[in-house]
Design a protein around this motif. Structure first.
Motif, short mmCIF file in Angstrom:
data_model
loop_
_atom_site.label_atom_id
_atom_site.label_comp_id
_atom_site.label_asym_id
_atom_site.label_seq_id
_atom_site.Cartn_x
_atom_site.Cartn_y
_atom_site.Cartn_z
N VAL A 88 0.87 -1.17 0.00
CA VAL A 88 0.00 0.00 0.00
C VAL A 88 0.91 1.22 0.00
O VAL A 88 1.86 1.30 0.78
CB VAL A 88 -0.92 0.03 1.24
N LEU A 89 0.61 2.15 -0.88
CA LEU A 89 1.39 3.37 -0.95
C LEU A 89 0.73 4.46 -0.12
O LEU A 89 -0.49 4.51 0.01
CB LEU A 89 1.52 3.84 -2.40
N ASP A 90 1.53 5.35 0.44
CA ASP A 90 1.00 6.50 1.16
C ASP A 90 1.73 7.74 0.67
O ASP A 90 2.94 7.86 0.79
CB ASP A 90 1.19 6.33 2.67
N ALA A 91 0.97 8.66 0.08
CA ALA A 91 1.55 9.89 -0.46
C ALA A 91 1.47 11.05 0.52
O ALA A 91 1.72 12.20 0.15
CB ALA A 91 0.84 10.27 -1.77
N GLY A 92 1.12 10.78 1.79
CA GLY A 92 1.07 11.84 2.78
C GLY A 92 -0.17 12.69 2.67
O GLY A 92 -1.18 12.28 2.08
N ASP A 93 -0.11 13.89 3.22
CA ASP A 93 -1.26 14.78 3.28
C ASP A 93 -1.00 16.10 2.58
O ASP A 93 0.12 16.61 2.60
CB ASP A 93 -1.62 15.11 4.74
N ILE A 94 -2.05 16.64 1.99
CA ILE A 94 -2.10 18.05 1.63
C ILE A 94 -2.81 18.75 2.77
O ILE A 94 -3.94 18.37 3.12
CB ILE A 94 -2.87 18.28 0.31
N ALA A 95 -2.18 19.72 3.37
CA ALA A 95 -2.76 20.42 4.52
C ALA A 95 -3.22 21.80 4.12
O ALA A 95 -2.53 22.51 3.38
CB ALA A 95 -1.74 20.50 5.65
N CYS A 96 -4.37 22.17 4.60
CA CYS A 96 -4.89 23.52 4.39
C CYS A 96 -4.40 24.41 5.53
O CYS A 96 -4.71 24.16 6.69
CB CYS A 96 -6.42 23.51 4.34
N GLU A 97 -3.67 25.44 5.18
CA GLU A 97 -3.15 26.37 6.18
C GLU A 97 -4.15 27.49 6.39
O GLU A 97 -4.50 28.22 5.46
CB GLU A 97 -1.80 26.94 5.72
N GLY A 98 -4.64 27.63 7.62
CA GLY A 98 -5.58 28.68 7.93
C GLY A 98 -6.85 28.57 7.09
O GLY A 98 -7.46 27.51 7.02
N ASP A 99 -7.19 29.67 6.41
CA ASP A 99 -8.40 29.70 5.60
C ASP A 99 -8.09 29.61 4.11
O ASP A 99 -8.95 29.89 3.27
CB ASP A 99 -9.19 30.99 5.87
N ALA A 100 -6.89 29.18 3.76
CA ALA A 100 -6.48 29.13 2.35
C ALA A 100 -7.03 27.88 1.67
O ALA A 100 -6.29 27.07 1.08
CB ALA A 100 -4.96 29.18 2.24
#
Length: 340
Positions: A88-100
């Motif tokens: 299983v591959l894991d590409a990590g997370d895209i995180a939303c910074e604040g209200d962006a």
């Protein structure tokens, strides 16, 4: 992206090496995926990726905390038995910074499109249901890139229609955003929302659903006694589609099963019914990607909701690993055992 090495949940877990047979657990088969790599090794493999965002929930006046959902689902998954999952591959997370939110959704959509172009089979973890706009746009960018304008079925298991027409975008607007985008660009699509709670959706939302010819199934028609009729409805939707994007809002499940969400359901859809829907969609061979939304660990009691979300993610990973020809077989077997 938040994945320089292996994410913490995969770095440890139970090992049964002294036992006979296949004792592998997910933490032993997960490996890091770099979607920017010049030599991707993702073809045909199930891939996890998260969208860690609370911004859409805040904009929709919900209870924040879903940004921690992807990490908590992984934590629960780590000790699940691997069975047919060799990798299983894991590409990590895209995180939303604040209200962006818009910037984060755009980056996430690009990552989803790259994963699909590299042959991966994404199981995506939210975050609020604003993940849906990014997931759909990732699929749309991938299909546009290969010149495929086939009809896309957006199949949403959810207590809420999420068709709000107000802007800026929020966790309550993604399917209206999709409707507007497809209308503007001439894309063939169909929206189906299964598990809708009438008390939780205004008349205006139902009117908007009618405007776009959405298929709406209320929560009372989603109980186990209606399973045969529901299967016929879903089969009709699947037959008319070329590609399927499945999105599951955890708040569709009963509050007793899934308390850790922004808006718990009074009635809800039984877990066995949600799992049946997964089986039918996987059996179609048309599922391109799936996501899970709205797990809020800060509101979860004893990790109950996280375990449910992880189980659904596990079923999707197993189905993707099984391949297009018999993708739903393993899930169907699990369902039949649960129902005995």
């Amino acid at each position: 992206m938040a994945m320089n090495g292996l994410l913490a949940p995969w770095s440890h877990g139970r090992r049964d090496d002294a036992e006979r047979g296949d004792t592998r657990r997910l933490h032993q088969v997960v490996r890091r995926a770099d979607l920017a790599s010049e030599a991707p090794e993702t073809a045909g493999l199930p891939l996890l990726m998260g969208f860690a965002s609370d911004a859409g929930v805040r904009r929709n006046w919900g209870r924040p905390g879903a940004a921690s959902g992807p990490l908590e689902i992984r934590r629960m998954l780590a000790n699940f038995a691997a069975h047919d999952l060799d990798a299983v591959l894991d590409a990590g997370d895209i995180a939303c910074e604040g209200d962006a939110l818009e910037l984060a959704q755009d980056a996430y959509a690009d990552a989803v499109a790259r994963a699909l172009s590299q042959g991966a089979r994404p199981v995506l973890l939210g975050g609020g249901h604003e993940i849906a706009w990014g997931s759909f746009m990732g699929l749309r960018r991938y299909l546009d890139g290969i010149g495929d304008d086939g009809k896309v079925l957006v199949l949403n298991v959810d207590a809420h229609l999420d068709l709000r027409t107000s802007r800026p975008p929020s966790s309550g607007t993604p399917f209206d955003q999709i409707a507007c985008y497809c209308e503007d660009h001439g894309h063939a699509w169909r929206y189906a929302c299964l598990g809708v709670a009438k008390p939780g959706n205004t008349a205006a939302l139902f009117a908007r659903a009618a405007e776009i010819d959405a298929a709406v199934v209320h929560d009372e028609q989603m109980q186990e006694r209606h399973l045969d009729a529901l299967r016929g409805q879903v089969a009709g939707l699947l037959d008319a589609a070329d590609h399927v994007y499945l999105t599951i809002d955890i708040d569709a499940l009963p509050a007793a099963v899934a308390p850790g969400v922004s808006a718990p359901a009074a009635l809800g859809v039984p877990l066995t019914v949600v799992e049946s829907i997964i089986a039918w969609v996987c059996d179609s061979g048309k599922l391109r990607l799936a996501d899970l939304a709205e797990l809020n660990p800060s509101l979860d009691a004893d990790g109950r909701t996280a375990r449910v979300a992880a189980r659904l993610a596990w079923l999707l990973l197993q189905s993707f690993a099984a391949g297009a020809a018999d993708a739903g077989t393993l899930v169907s077997d699990v369902i039949s055992k649960v129902k005995r």
